[in-house]
Design a protein around this motif. Structure first.
Motif, PDB file in Angstrom:
ATOM      1  N   MET A 167      45.560  52.529  47.744  1.00  0.00           N
ATOM      2  CA  MET A 167      44.698  51.967  46.697  1.00  0.00           C
ATOM      3  C   MET A 167      44.524  52.959  45.555  1.00  0.00           C
ATOM      4  SD  MET A 167      41.820  49.596  48.252  1.00  0.00           S
ATOM      5  CE  MET A 167      40.666  50.912  48.422  1.00  0.00           C
ATOM      6  N   GLY A 218      51.828  45.346  43.109  1.00  0.00           N
ATOM      7  CA  GLY A 218      51.179  44.084  42.780  1.00  0.00           C
ATOM      8  C   GLY A 218      51.976  43.238  41.814  1.00  0.00           C
ATOM      9  N   THR A 234      44.196  36.376  48.269  1.00  0.00           N
ATOM     10  CA  THR A 234      42.759  36.311  47.965  1.00  0.00           C
ATOM     11  C   THR A 234      42.368  35.107  47.124  1.00  0.00           C
ATOM     12  OG1 THR A 234      43.150  37.769  46.090  1.00  0.00           O
ATOM     13  CG2 THR A 234      42.390  38.794  48.120  1.00  0.00           C
ATOM     14  N   ARG A 238      36.728  38.751  49.597  1.00  0.00           N
ATOM     15  CA  ARG A 238      37.864  39.391  48.948  1.00  0.00           C
ATOM     16  C   ARG A 238      37.782  40.899  49.107  1.00  0.00           C
ATOM     17  NH1 ARG A 238      37.599  36.956  43.236  1.00  0.00           N
ATOM     18  NH2 ARG A 238      38.307  38.975  42.535  1.00  0.00           N
ATOM     19  N   ARG A 239      36.598  41.399  48.860  1.00  0.00           N
ATOM     20  CA  ARG A 239      36.368  42.829  48.973  1.00  0.00           C
ATOM     21  C   ARG A 239      36.645  43.318  50.391  1.00  0.00           C
ATOM     22  NH1 ARG A 239      31.615  45.352  45.671  1.00  0.00           N
ATOM     23  NH2 ARG A 239      32.565  44.092  44.059  1.00  0.00           N
ATOM     24  N   TRP A 264      40.409  43.385  51.093  1.00  0.00           N
ATOM     25  CA  TRP A 264      41.119  44.526  50.498  1.00  0.00           C
ATOM     26  C   TRP A 264      40.843  45.803  51.271  1.00  0.00           C
ATOM     27  CZ3 TRP A 264      45.188  44.275  47.756  1.00  0.00           C
ATOM     28  CH2 TRP A 264      45.396  43.204  46.867  1.00  0.00           C
ATOM     29  N   ALA A 296      43.860  47.788  52.980  1.00  0.00           N
ATOM     30  CA  ALA A 296      44.159  49.149  52.552  1.00  0.00           C
ATOM     31  C   ALA A 296      44.186  50.084  53.757  1.00  0.00           C
ATOM     32  CB  ALA A 296      43.137  49.605  51.527  1.00  0.00           C
ATOM     33  N   THR A 328      48.572  38.287  43.069  1.00  0.00           N
ATOM     34  CA  THR A 328      47.209  37.798  42.884  1.00  0.00           C
ATOM     35  C   THR A 328      47.071  37.181  41.506  1.00  0.00           C
ATOM     36  OG1 THR A 328      44.873  38.392  42.811  1.00  0.00           O
ATOM     37  CG2 THR A 328      46.413  40.057  42.086  1.00  0.00           C
ATOM     38  N   GLU A 351      41.794  42.629  40.243  1.00  0.00           N
ATOM     39  CA  GLU A 351      42.258  43.270  41.465  1.00  0.00           C
ATOM     40  C   GLU A 351      43.361  44.296  41.197  1.00  0.00           C
ATOM     41  OE1 GLU A 351      41.160  39.939  44.825  1.00  0.00           O
ATOM     42  OE2 GLU A 351      43.193  39.942  44.033  1.00  0.00           O
ATOM     43  N   ARG A 410      43.758  47.728  42.801  1.00  0.00           N
ATOM     44  CA  ARG A 410      44.098  47.836  44.217  1.00  0.00           C
ATOM     45  C   ARG A 410      45.543  48.279  44.408  1.00  0.00           C
ATOM     46  NH1 ARG A 410      39.269  47.221  46.946  1.00  0.00           N
ATOM     47  NH2 ARG A 410      38.004  45.751  45.790  1.00  0.00           N
TER      48      ARG A 410
END
Lengths: 656, 384
Positions: free
Chosen positions: A1, A44, A177, A185-186, A189, A193, A207, A212, A215
């Protein structure tokens, strides 16, 4: 992250795409994409629906053939089905759709066991991994529950467990998510992670949520099959250098008009104005904006780094893809709601039971004519059930409500004629043209023949559908379809409008434009709007918000007051920027600070005594060798409020 | 071929079917329902034809003539009509399908040795029933005429009735019905329906089962894993073949015990042949699942391509031999024809391996071809 130091990135790329292109019949989904993912990296893909993310990920997972370019995974060129088979033992793939790839009738454990059997995980190792993963995702108490009875957040975590059960070297997660509330969602993650870091797994994750971005180690910003920008999150922001100035001004309409003349990216969010000033340092930008607003009452000016969403919109604008969306947006945004408007929606102690389970528990609120009311909450909190009761689709078990002057219980049909309803699924006929859809809805709602043509014209202008009237609905981009659905819901000029997650999966430009229309409808036409959303930035547009949890409303106030209440209760919000956010997060959490959470690359926490907290944070981080960049007091965002409130409720429930 | 993975897929599928109420009903209730509904409803026997009459003579002889219809099990007497207008109304409203008008002076003319014309009106909407009705009417009428003639001859020549009858009917027809002695259509029909049910139900389940995974996206679990396509197809279809294997028993029991059809053949032969047929039809479902995207489309397509051949080209309603040349050619393209011969052969004729081995071979060939096409067109890396 976002923490390069924790990852030993080997130089050889694990995934390599060169000139990748994918077509579905004549429709181009992806065109000329270059991409490299290194070992140990979390990469991502960010972009709205239709950006081509899914096609790309499926091609990488070896489950979709493609026409153009090269895809190499683990050094294997995926040019045939046989070649693709060679990588499958080493990857895990989770397709899009919340829990859709799981088996509804099987229990949590049976689902995991099935995935393990497919991958031939030996029994002893399976037992060990299952125990660990279930504990981490806190799914252990639900082992025997059928998957169909899990909440959205739980389904998503189960999906992750099933994807990781054979310990792949590479995981490919397609929008894991989407459609999940901020708290889940939090949580997701954080778990992801930890798992990835623990096992050194490489990940390719897509995403639709711009926030996000932090991340990921690196990411590609995609739009309509192309990559707009690629690199580290900070680097992408710097592709479009500039400053984000936020301020409050009175009268807001005048301020907005003046700013729009000079800046293409101006947005009103509730009482605040956000101005993106390109190519300017913070002091210079602030001064320039102040200069434009000479003579108006300007308060709370703040200059900040722009967010990824600002960069994305700017990139689209540069390529001429943003259309006239930002330029011609309404000038009425951000006006105050008309004071003392008649009550449009009133819920009194609404309750709904489903076989022994209370989905909605004594919910009361009222919405005035001309007001925008937001209903927030996790999946399964009861938002949709409330909407269904108010629109007369579902009879309540208890309580009553009034909608557009009609009693909910007695006047089912009368209510339906006075309201507009737009669901997440956009109930449009895909094989009909835009005009035919509007005309059909006009007829369904019995718009008088004399007014028909005038009304259709009004919808086209209002929703910005000029030029696409004769196009087939199914072929239109998501953003336009969404506006068409809104237009169809408004064709009979209802006094009350219900919107159930209307903006899921629409790009930021489209979402901004959509909200412009909503605000215009509320302010100009005096329509009362009830809306649900998972985008906290959108919730800022609402005049007041109700936060739902487990069927009950736990807070109901205007956004400003929700934030003030949070500060009064839990203290000031401090934003902490460090070079190693993950480690810092862990340290701060362990020290017992309130509401510690990661926002992008920064950490938010709540402190009753900011000065004392500052001292403690500084010494704590210094002791562990983390470089502190800055600590800034901030106004909490709605996401802070949401997360804090829900976590507090959950903590209370656990204690009880 | 990894049997552990195949078994994992099969066991997962089995539990899903058992727990999903809709699938469970489609697997175990619907097949028997089809058999019962069609078995009772699809009777081809023409009996109890509703009819009315006008007797304008009202003599002993006219009443005797009319009673031959009234007493027949093929006709159902609904009463005497006042006039011809009323008969027309009754026929138009489908209250009766047949009417008979006996003219005035019926008895008088007959006794005087003069011919008489009796008018009969038959509803022609259902040509098959019309033809059969006409046959009944003609037979009853001929029998009545013969009786009159026998009476006359016996009186005139002073011989016994039996002698007179032999004179009038020098050639007598002796009929013995084979295989279905009572010519009950329910025997043939209910047994034949096993062919229809096992043609429709296995592909229906198979197609829905596969397409459901594709519609949900759970097929990607398979695509993205090391399960080979052969393992997946075998594991996926195994539960449906197993369900149908159970259904063979259930359907057989219904036909024998509920419809009272005899089973004269070799049960082991019949069961094994049925198993081959079920594997073959499940392959049809596999093919359907490869060309459609939604469950709705799968259901519709399966119904169309299985029901129609089973109904029209199997020989269930019309013997294949009496079809037109091209229809006969088409009939030989579907497995239903071969299996129906096995069913009727086993139930009614008591045939076995020695006669029907060719049919089993044809079904095996079908199964191999269908499964091979299914296997070869299933891709774990499709184009969309």
């Amino acid at each position: 992250m976002g923490e390069a130091a924790l990852v030993s990135a080997a130089p050889d790329p694990l995934i390599r795409l060169r000139g990748f292109g994918k077509r579905y019949r004549k429709e181009v989904a992806v065109d000329g994409v270059e991409l490299e993912v290194r070992r140990g990296e979390i990469y991502g893909l960010i972009g709205p629906d239709g950006a081509g993310k899914s096609s790309l990920m499926k091609a990488v997972a070896g489950v979709l053939s493609f026409e153009a370019g090269e895809v190499e995974v683990f050094g294997v060129r995926l040019d045939s089905e046989a070649a693709a088979e060679r990588i499958k033992g080493r990857i895990g793939f989770m397709p899009q759709g919340l829990g859709l790839n799981l088996y509804a009738e099987l229990s949590v454990e049976e689902n995991i066991d099935f995935f393990a059997q497919l991958r031939e995980v030996p029994a002893d190792r399976l037992a060990e991994r299952k125990r660990r993963l279930l504990a981490m995702t806190r799914l252990a108490p639900f082992r025997d529950r059928p998957m169909k009875h899990l909440s959205g957040g739980m389904k998503q975590k189960l999906g992750l467990v099933c994807t990781l059960i054979h310990e792949p070297e590479l995981v490919i997660l397609d929008e894991p998510t989407t459609g999940v509330d901020p708290v889940s969602r939090r949580d997701f993650w954080a778990i992801l992670a930890e798992l990835l870091r623990e096992r050194g797994i490489t990940a390719l994750i897509s995403t639709a949520y711009m926030d996000e971005a932090a991340r990921f180690h690196r990411l590609s910003l995609m739009y309509e099959g192309r990559v707009l920008a690629a690199g580290e999150p900070d680097g992408i922001r710097q592709v479009v250098p500039g400053t984000l100035v936020t301020l409050q001004a009175r009268p807001q309409i005048e301020a907005l008009r003046r700013l729009r003349e000079h800046y293409p990216q101006v947005e009103a969010v509730g009482p605040q104005l956000r101005v993106f000033v390109e190519e300017a340092q913070s002091t210079e930008a602030e001064a320039a904006v102040r200069g434009e607003l000479e003579g108006l009452e300007v308060t709370a000016v703040m200059a900040d780094e722009p967010e990824l969403e600002d960069a994305f919109v700017a990139l689209l604008r540069r390529r001429g893809l943003a259309g006239k969306a930002t330029a011609e947006a309404s000038l009425l945004v951000g006006d105050d709601p008309p004071a003392g408007g008649a009550v449009a929606i009133e819920a009194r102690e609404l309750t709904r039971d489903f076989d022994g389970f209370r989905a909605v528990d004594r919910v009361s609120f009222r919405v005035a004519q001309g007001e925008i009311f937001g209903l927030l909450g996790a999946n399964g909190a009861g938002k949709t059930t409330v909407i269904k009761m108010l629109t007369g689709i579902l009879p309540p078990s208890g309580g009553e409500g009034q909608v557009a002057g009609a009693e909910m219980r007695s006047a089912g049909q009368a209510i339906k004629e006075r309201i507009g309803y737009m669901s997440q699924a956009f109930s449009l006929y895909q094989d009909m043209t835009v005009l035919e859809n509007i005309r059909l809805y006009a007829r369904i709602y019995a718009v008088p023949r004399r007014q028909l043509e005038k009304r259709i014209q009004w919808v086209i202008t209002m929703a910005g559908l000029q030029g696409v009237e004769q196009r087939l609905t199914g072929r239109l981009p998501m953003g336009i379809r969404q506006r068409l659905a809104l237009g169809c819901a408004l064709v009979h000029r209802p006094r009350v409008l219900f919107l159930d997650e209307p903006t899921s999966g629409v790009d930021p430009v489209g979402r901004r434009r959509f909200w412009d229309i909503l605000v215009k409808m509320a302010r100009l036409e005096g329509v009362a709007i009830l809306v649900t959303t998972h985008y906290m930035s959108e919730a800022e547009h609402c005049d007041h918000l109700a936060l739902m949890h487990a069927g009950r409303i736990i807070a109901d106030d205007p956004p400003e007051r929700l934030k003030q209440a949070l500060e009064a209760e839990a203290g000031r919000l401090l934003e902490i920027a460090t070079d190693r956010p993950l480690l810092a997060l862990e340290l701060l959490e362990r020290t017992g600070f309130q509401g510690v959470a990661l926002f992008g690359r920064k950490i938010h926490l709540l402190a009753r005594d900011p000065e004392q907290a500052r001292g403690r944070i500084e010494s704590l981080l210094r002791a562990e060798g983390v470089t502190l960049q800055h600590i800034t007091p901030r106004q909490p965002t709605l996401e802070d409020v949401f997360v804090y409130r829900i976590m507090a409720m959950e903590k209370k429930e656990r204690a009880a | 071929m990894n049997l552990r993975r195949t078994w994992a897929v099969a066991w997962k599928e089995w539990r899903e079917v058992m727990r999903d109420r809709l699938f469970f009903a489609m697997a175990f209730v619907v097949p028997s329902m089809i058999l019962l509904v069609l078995g009772y409803g699809l009777s081809l026997d023409v009996e109890n034809i509703p009819f009315a009459a006008i007797d304008q003579d009202k003599s002993a002889l006219s009443r005797d003539y009319l009673h031959r219809f009234i007493d027949s099990r093929y006709f159902d007497y609904r009463g005497e009509a006042r006039d011809e207008q009323e008969l027309d109304r009754l026929l138009a409203a489908s209250r009766i399908r047949f009417a008979i008008i006996i003219p005035p002076r019926f008895e008088e003319r007959l006794l005087a040795g003069r011919p008489v014309a009796v008018q009969s009106l038959i509803d022609g909407i259902f040509p098959y029933r019309t033809q059969v009705s006409k046959g009944y009417v003609a037979a009853i009428n001929a029998d009545f005429s013969t009786t009159l003639l026998v009476d006359y001859l016996a009186r005139k020549q002073g011989m016994s009735e039996a002698q007179a009858r032999r004179r009038i009917e020098p050639v007598r027809l002796e009929t013995r019905y084979l295989y279905n002695q009572a010519i009950r259509s329910t025997w043939s029909m209910s047994a034949g329906l096993i062919m229809l049910v096992l043609m429709v139900s296995p592909p229906f389940l198979t197609a829905l089962g596969v397409v459901r995974e594709r519609e949900n996206g759970s097929i990607y679990n398979i695509y993205a894993s090391t399960v080979s396509r052969g393992e997946f197809i075998l594991g996926k279809l195994l539960p449906y073949v197993f369900i149908s294997a159970i259904n063979i028993f259930v359907l057989w029991a219904f036909v024998v015990w509920l419809f009272g059809a005899p089973f004269k053949g070799d049960p082991i032969f019949f069961y094994l042949a049925s198993l081959v047929y079920v594997i073959c039809t499940a392959g049809i479902g596999l093919l359907v699942s490869l060309v459609v995207r939604t469950q709705a489309a799968a259901a519709l397509l399966t119904l169309v391509i299985t029901f129609i051949p089973a109904m029209l080209y199997s020989g269930l309603l019309v013997p294949v031999e009496s079809m037109s040349a091209d229809a006969r050619f088409q009939a030989h393209l579907f497995p239903t024809l071969y299996y129906l011969q096995i069913v009727w052969g086993s139930f009614l004729k008591g045939l076995g391996w020695s006669v029907l081995w060719g049919n089993v071979l044809a079904l095996m060939l079908y199964a191999v071809v269908l499964w091979s096409i299914g296997f070869l067109s299933f891709h774990k890396r499709p184009r969309q």
